[in-house]
Write a protein that holds these residues in place. Structure first.
Motif, PDB file in Angstrom:
ATOM      1  N   ARG A  19     -21.386  64.988 -73.059  1.00  0.00           N
ATOM      2  CA  ARG A  19     -22.160  64.055 -72.464  1.00  0.00           C
ATOM      3  C   ARG A  19     -23.657  64.343 -72.476  1.00  0.00           C
ATOM      4  NH1 ARG A  19     -20.720  62.556 -66.034  1.00  0.00           N
ATOM      5  NH2 ARG A  19     -21.792  64.520 -65.784  1.00  0.00           N
ATOM      6  N   ASN A  20     -23.838  65.524 -72.224  1.00  0.00           N
ATOM      7  CA  ASN A  20     -25.290  65.908 -72.302  1.00  0.00           C
ATOM      8  C   ASN A  20     -26.124  65.699 -73.576  1.00  0.00           C
ATOM      9  OD1 ASN A  20     -25.090  66.927 -69.599  1.00  0.00           O
ATOM     10  ND2 ASN A  20     -25.158  68.970 -70.252  1.00  0.00           N
ATOM     11  N   ARG A  21     -25.440  66.052 -74.483  1.00  0.00           N
ATOM     12  CA  ARG A  21     -25.892  65.458 -75.874  1.00  0.00           C
ATOM     13  C   ARG A  21     -25.912  64.029 -76.186  1.00  0.00           C
ATOM     14  NH1 ARG A  21     -23.665  68.301 -81.169  1.00  0.00           N
ATOM     15  NH2 ARG A  21     -25.753  67.670 -82.120  1.00  0.00           N
ATOM     16  N   TYR A  22     -25.170  63.513 -75.688  1.00  0.00           N
ATOM     17  CA  TYR A  22     -24.939  61.995 -75.435  1.00  0.00           C
ATOM     18  C   TYR A  22     -26.325  61.341 -74.786  1.00  0.00           C
ATOM     19  CZ  TYR A  22     -23.474  57.062 -75.610  1.00  0.00           C
ATOM     20  OH  TYR A  22     -23.409  55.554 -75.745  1.00  0.00           O
ATOM     21  N   SER A  23     -26.418  61.966 -73.582  1.00  0.00           N
ATOM     22  CA  SER A  23     -27.767  61.610 -72.818  1.00  0.00           C
ATOM     23  C   SER A  23     -28.933  61.926 -73.639  1.00  0.00           C
ATOM     24  CB  SER A  23     -27.814  62.144 -71.688  1.00  0.00           C
ATOM     25  OG  SER A  23     -26.558  61.943 -70.760  1.00  0.00           O
ATOM     26  N   ASP A  24     -29.156  62.922 -74.341  1.00  0.00           N
ATOM     27  CA  ASP A  24     -30.400  63.204 -75.175  1.00  0.00           C
ATOM     28  C   ASP A  24     -30.499  62.378 -76.540  1.00  0.00           C
ATOM     29  OD1 ASP A  24     -30.782  65.391 -73.717  1.00  0.00           O
ATOM     30  OD2 ASP A  24     -29.829  66.832 -74.959  1.00  0.00           O
ATOM     31  N   LEU A  25     -29.312  61.745 -77.105  1.00  0.00           N
ATOM     32  CA  LEU A  25     -29.315  60.912 -78.190  1.00  0.00           C
ATOM     33  C   LEU A  25     -29.931  59.608 -77.617  1.00  0.00           C
ATOM     34  CD1 LEU A  25     -28.496  60.231 -81.009  1.00  0.00           C
ATOM     35  CD2 LEU A  25     -26.074  59.440 -79.991  1.00  0.00           C
ATOM     36  N   LEU A  26     -29.345  59.048 -76.432  1.00  0.00           N
ATOM     37  CA  LEU A  26     -29.686  57.718 -75.822  1.00  0.00           C
ATOM     38  C   LEU A  26     -31.220  57.676 -75.692  1.00  0.00           C
ATOM     39  CD1 LEU A  26     -26.932  56.770 -73.421  1.00  0.00           C
ATOM     40  CD2 LEU A  26     -27.230  55.965 -75.627  1.00  0.00           C
ATOM     41  N   SER A  27     -31.937  58.949 -75.154  1.00  0.00           N
ATOM     42  CA  SER A  27     -33.367  59.050 -75.039  1.00  0.00           C
ATOM     43  C   SER A  27     -34.085  58.890 -76.215  1.00  0.00           C
ATOM     44  CB  SER A  27     -33.519  60.108 -74.311  1.00  0.00           C
ATOM     45  OG  SER A  27     -33.253  61.343 -74.942  1.00  0.00           O
ATOM     46  N   ASP A  28     -33.491  59.478 -77.354  1.00  0.00           N
ATOM     47  CA  ASP A  28     -34.265  59.621 -78.448  1.00  0.00           C
ATOM     48  C   ASP A  28     -33.259  59.671 -79.900  1.00  0.00           C
ATOM     49  OD1 ASP A  28     -35.877  59.772 -80.657  1.00  0.00           O
ATOM     50  OD2 ASP A  28     -36.712  61.969 -80.172  1.00  0.00           O
ATOM     51  N   ASP A  29     -32.925  58.512 -80.301  1.00  0.00           N
ATOM     52  CA  ASP A  29     -32.055  58.637 -81.693  1.00  0.00           C
ATOM     53  C   ASP A  29     -32.600  58.739 -82.669  1.00  0.00           C
ATOM     54  OD1 ASP A  29     -33.188  56.203 -81.687  1.00  0.00           O
ATOM     55  OD2 ASP A  29     -31.494  54.883 -81.774  1.00  0.00           O
ATOM     56  N   THR A  30     -33.814  59.185 -82.920  1.00  0.00           N
ATOM     57  CA  THR A  30     -34.531  59.406 -84.252  1.00  0.00           C
ATOM     58  C   THR A  30     -33.960  60.641 -84.949  1.00  0.00           C
ATOM     59  OG1 THR A  30     -36.410  60.319 -83.269  1.00  0.00           O
ATOM     60  CG2 THR A  30     -36.382  58.106 -83.624  1.00  0.00           C
ATOM     61  N   HIS A  31     -33.450  61.673 -84.168  1.00  0.00           N
ATOM     62  CA  HIS A  31     -33.024  62.864 -84.793  1.00  0.00           C
ATOM     63  C   HIS A  31     -31.821  63.259 -84.160  1.00  0.00           C
ATOM     64  CE1 HIS A  31     -35.705  64.083 -81.717  1.00  0.00           C
ATOM     65  NE2 HIS A  31     -34.986  65.168 -81.464  1.00  0.00           N
ATOM     66  N   LEU A  32     -31.049  64.074 -84.521  1.00  0.00           N
ATOM     67  CA  LEU A  32     -29.704  64.579 -83.875  1.00  0.00           C
ATOM     68  C   LEU A  32     -30.211  65.256 -82.673  1.00  0.00           C
ATOM     69  CD1 LEU A  32     -27.493  65.670 -86.955  1.00  0.00           C
ATOM     70  CD2 LEU A  32     -27.126  63.846 -85.290  1.00  0.00           C
ATOM     71  N   PRO A  33     -29.435  65.373 -81.580  1.00  0.00           N
ATOM     72  CA  PRO A  33     -29.870  66.226 -80.456  1.00  0.00           C
ATOM     73  C   PRO A  33     -29.206  67.572 -80.872  1.00  0.00           C
ATOM     74  CG  PRO A  33     -28.007  64.756 -80.062  1.00  0.00           C
ATOM     75  CD  PRO A  33     -28.488  64.275 -81.302  1.00  0.00           C
ATOM     76  N   PRO A  34     -29.799  68.546 -80.411  1.00  0.00           N
ATOM     77  CA  PRO A  34     -29.548  70.170 -80.671  1.00  0.00           C
ATOM     78  C   PRO A  34     -28.062  70.395 -80.140  1.00  0.00           C
ATOM     79  CG  PRO A  34     -31.017  70.125 -78.781  1.00  0.00           C
ATOM     80  CD  PRO A  34     -31.190  68.742 -79.352  1.00  0.00           C
ATOM     81  N   ALA A  35     -27.274  71.210 -80.785  1.00  0.00           N
ATOM     82  CA  ALA A  35     -26.061  71.374 -80.379  1.00  0.00           C
ATOM     83  C   ALA A  35     -26.015  72.567 -79.094  1.00  0.00           C
ATOM     84  CB  ALA A  35     -25.043  71.985 -81.730  1.00  0.00           C
ATOM     85  N   ASN A  36     -25.167  72.547 -78.397  1.00  0.00           N
ATOM     86  CA  ASN A  36     -25.412  73.340 -77.336  1.00  0.00           C
ATOM     87  C   ASN A  36     -24.323  74.703 -77.846  1.00  0.00           C
ATOM     88  OD1 ASN A  36     -24.873  75.197 -74.912  1.00  0.00           O
ATOM     89  ND2 ASN A  36     -24.186  73.350 -73.647  1.00  0.00           N
ATOM     90  N   GLU A  37     -25.007  76.057 -77.822  1.00  0.00           N
ATOM     91  CA  GLU A  37     -24.498  77.043 -78.445  1.00  0.00           C
ATOM     92  C   GLU A  37     -23.187  77.419 -77.680  1.00  0.00           C
ATOM     93  OE1 GLU A  37     -27.392  80.284 -78.874  1.00  0.00           O
ATOM     94  OE2 GLU A  37     -28.495  79.137 -80.216  1.00  0.00           O
ATOM     95  N   GLU A  38     -23.202  77.386 -76.354  1.00  0.00           N
ATOM     96  CA  GLU A  38     -22.218  77.584 -75.722  1.00  0.00           C
ATOM     97  C   GLU A  38     -21.029  76.786 -75.897  1.00  0.00           C
ATOM     98  OE1 GLU A  38     -23.178  77.491 -71.550  1.00  0.00           O
ATOM     99  OE2 GLU A  38     -25.031  79.385 -71.819  1.00  0.00           O
ATOM    100  N   ALA A  39     -21.134  75.348 -76.518  1.00  0.00           N
ATOM    101  CA  ALA A  39     -19.900  74.484 -76.778  1.00  0.00           C
ATOM    102  C   ALA A  39     -19.381  74.716 -77.954  1.00  0.00           C
ATOM    103  CB  ALA A  39     -20.540  73.169 -76.529  1.00  0.00           C
ATOM    104  N   ALA A  40     -19.757  75.829 -78.879  1.00  0.00           N
ATOM    105  CA  ALA A  40     -19.367  75.904 -80.143  1.00  0.00           C
ATOM    106  C   ALA A  40     -17.897  76.417 -80.175  1.00  0.00           C
ATOM    107  CB  ALA A  40     -20.065  76.777 -81.044  1.00  0.00           C
TER     108      ALA A  40
END
Length: 439
Positions: free
Chosen positions: A284-305
């Motif tokens: 959900r945090n990555r999706y929020s980042d994507l909605l704010s700026d979809d020109t590039h992929l939001p960074p992946a959360n290392e803890e969520a790997a």
């Protein structure tokens, strides 16, 4: 309350859901009946003498149930029973499957250190909210579980949409669970679904699998190398997108992680529809980042790997074992035999999400648990007991923070121990709690 009223003087049924009460040949019928009921009330006439009886369930059962009329400020018409026992006659009895789900939700939450209760009424202004099972999660998070195994409306003040919105408005995160396929396509709230199971299967401690409502978000760049089609309907837009992918999850893990805040609800918009489902907090945090700026992929959360996907070792409750099912591997008897039984591997098609996976190789455990685990669990239990004794809001808030911190430390230690010893984490935690209770 009921919406079908029998008028003893006019000898007709009045349907309060209809503007003309079901009698278009009598204009102004509602005003006449309602004004007469108000006049009776002003003169102190008992409800039993006001010419109105329940024309629904009570009449079908041969019971004369007096009623009076009420008009809400929003224009809603209601007929109210005089006696509470007549009102209760309209309440659909709770099924055994419904009760089994409520008990399982409470058990799963309590095993993770969260409090909860069933049939909770929460006061909201002049009205109230009734929740099937309310779980008190981390940091003041409240999860309101509603088990819907019968028909549920889509419109009106008692519809799923209205009840979920009212709960959310008052600080309760709605979580609706069902066994009906059609509800998964409605998206009027965040639905989850399991197979249609009997009560005795739901009540078991095996793996009850949620097969709809939890998803993983795949993030990708819309270029010539992309696998998914562009959601904007063009050939390639070179923007970043997210695509939800269905994932199975264990029901007990879903209860625990929604209370902990690691699985959260999300509203996912497409060009034609709004979808509601559950995802991990990181997605959900990555999706929020994507909605704010979809020109590039939001960074992946290392803890969520996620680690490599593995199947659960517990027998699933959503599938009955066939005659050719493999028997569990016997454990040699002896003074050092482990207290945790081994179980056969679940079918690979029912692999749980990688974030919730456990080790696939059962290993016998030597009797006893480390003193550190016992000490941490005792500290958490003591903090919880202290919380129950306090009444001051500020003291309770501070003690709740201490309890959450102690419980998190105990849960982390249990997870590390189970992973190191290649054990079933749930069984380790259950044995730890049993030992602490008897010390």
């Amino acid at each position: 309350m009921a919406n079908i009223v029998w008028h003893t003087k006019l000898r007709i049924h009045l349907d309060l859901n209809l503007e003309d009460l079901g009698h278009a040949e009598h204009p102004g019928l509602w005003d006449m009946v309602y004004d007469m009921d108000k006049l009776y009330a002003a003169r102190g006439v008992p409800v039993a003498e006001r010419d109105l009886l329940c024309g629904g369930v009570c009449q079908e059962q041969g019971v004369e149930a007096p009623m009076h009329l009420r008009l809400r400020s929003n224009g809603r018409r209601e007929a109210v029973h005089e006696r509470r026992e007549d009102e209760d006659r309209h309440v659909v009895p709770v099924s055994d499957e419904h009760k089994a789900y409520q008990e399982r939700i409470l058990r799963a939450a309590q095993e993770a250190g969260f409090d909860g209760d069933s049939e909770v009424r929460t006061r909201v202004g002049r009205s109230w909210i009734q929740t099937d099972t309310l779980i008190e999660g981390s940091d003041g998070l409240r999860i309101g579980w509603e088990v819907q195994l019968s028909s549920a409306g889509t419109d009106g003040p008692r519809s799923v949409r209205a009840r979920a919105a009212k709960a959310q408005k008052n600080g309760i995160t709605p979580a609706w669970h069902t066994d009906r396929t059609a509800y998964a396509d409605r998206h009027d709230t965040h639905w989850t679904r399991s197979n249609n199971l009997p009560a005795y299967v739901i009540a078991q401690t095996g793996d009850l699998r949620v097969i709809s409502g939890f998803r993983r978000l795949d993030f990708w760049q819309c270029d010539i190398h992309a696998v998914h089609p562009c959601p904007n309907g063009v050939r390639r837009c070179n923007k970043a997108h997210a695509t939800p992918t269905p994932k199975d999850v264990l029901f007990d893990d879903l209860v625990r992680q929604t209370a902990a805040g690691t699985i959260v609800p999300i509203e996912f918009r497409t060009p034609t529809k709004l979808h509601r489902f559950w995802v991990t907090h990181a997605d959900r945090n990555r999706y929020s980042d994507l909605l704010s700026d979809d020109t590039h992929l939001p960074p992946a959360n290392e803890e969520a790997a996620p680690p490599a996907s593995k199947a659960s070792r517990n027998r699933p409750t959503c599938r009955q074992p066939g005659p050719a099912a493999t028997a569990p591997t016997p454990v040699a008897a002896g003074p050092q035999t482990g207290f945790l039984p081994t179980q056969s591997a679940a079918p690979s098609v029912e692999a749980v999400p990688s974030e919730l996976s456990v080790s696939p190789s059962p290993t016998p455990v030597h009797a006893g648990l480390p003193a550190k685990l016992i000490s941490l669990q005792q500290t958490a239990d003591a903090a919880h007991a202290r919380l129950r004794e306090l009444t001051d809001p500020d003291e309770r808030r501070e003690q709740r923070r201490k309890w959450f911190s102690a419980a998190a430390a105990a849960q982390t230690a249990v997870t590390d121990y189970a992973r190191t010893k290649r054990l079933n984490r749930h069984e380790v935690e259950r044995e730890l709690r049993r030992l602490v209770r008897h010390l």
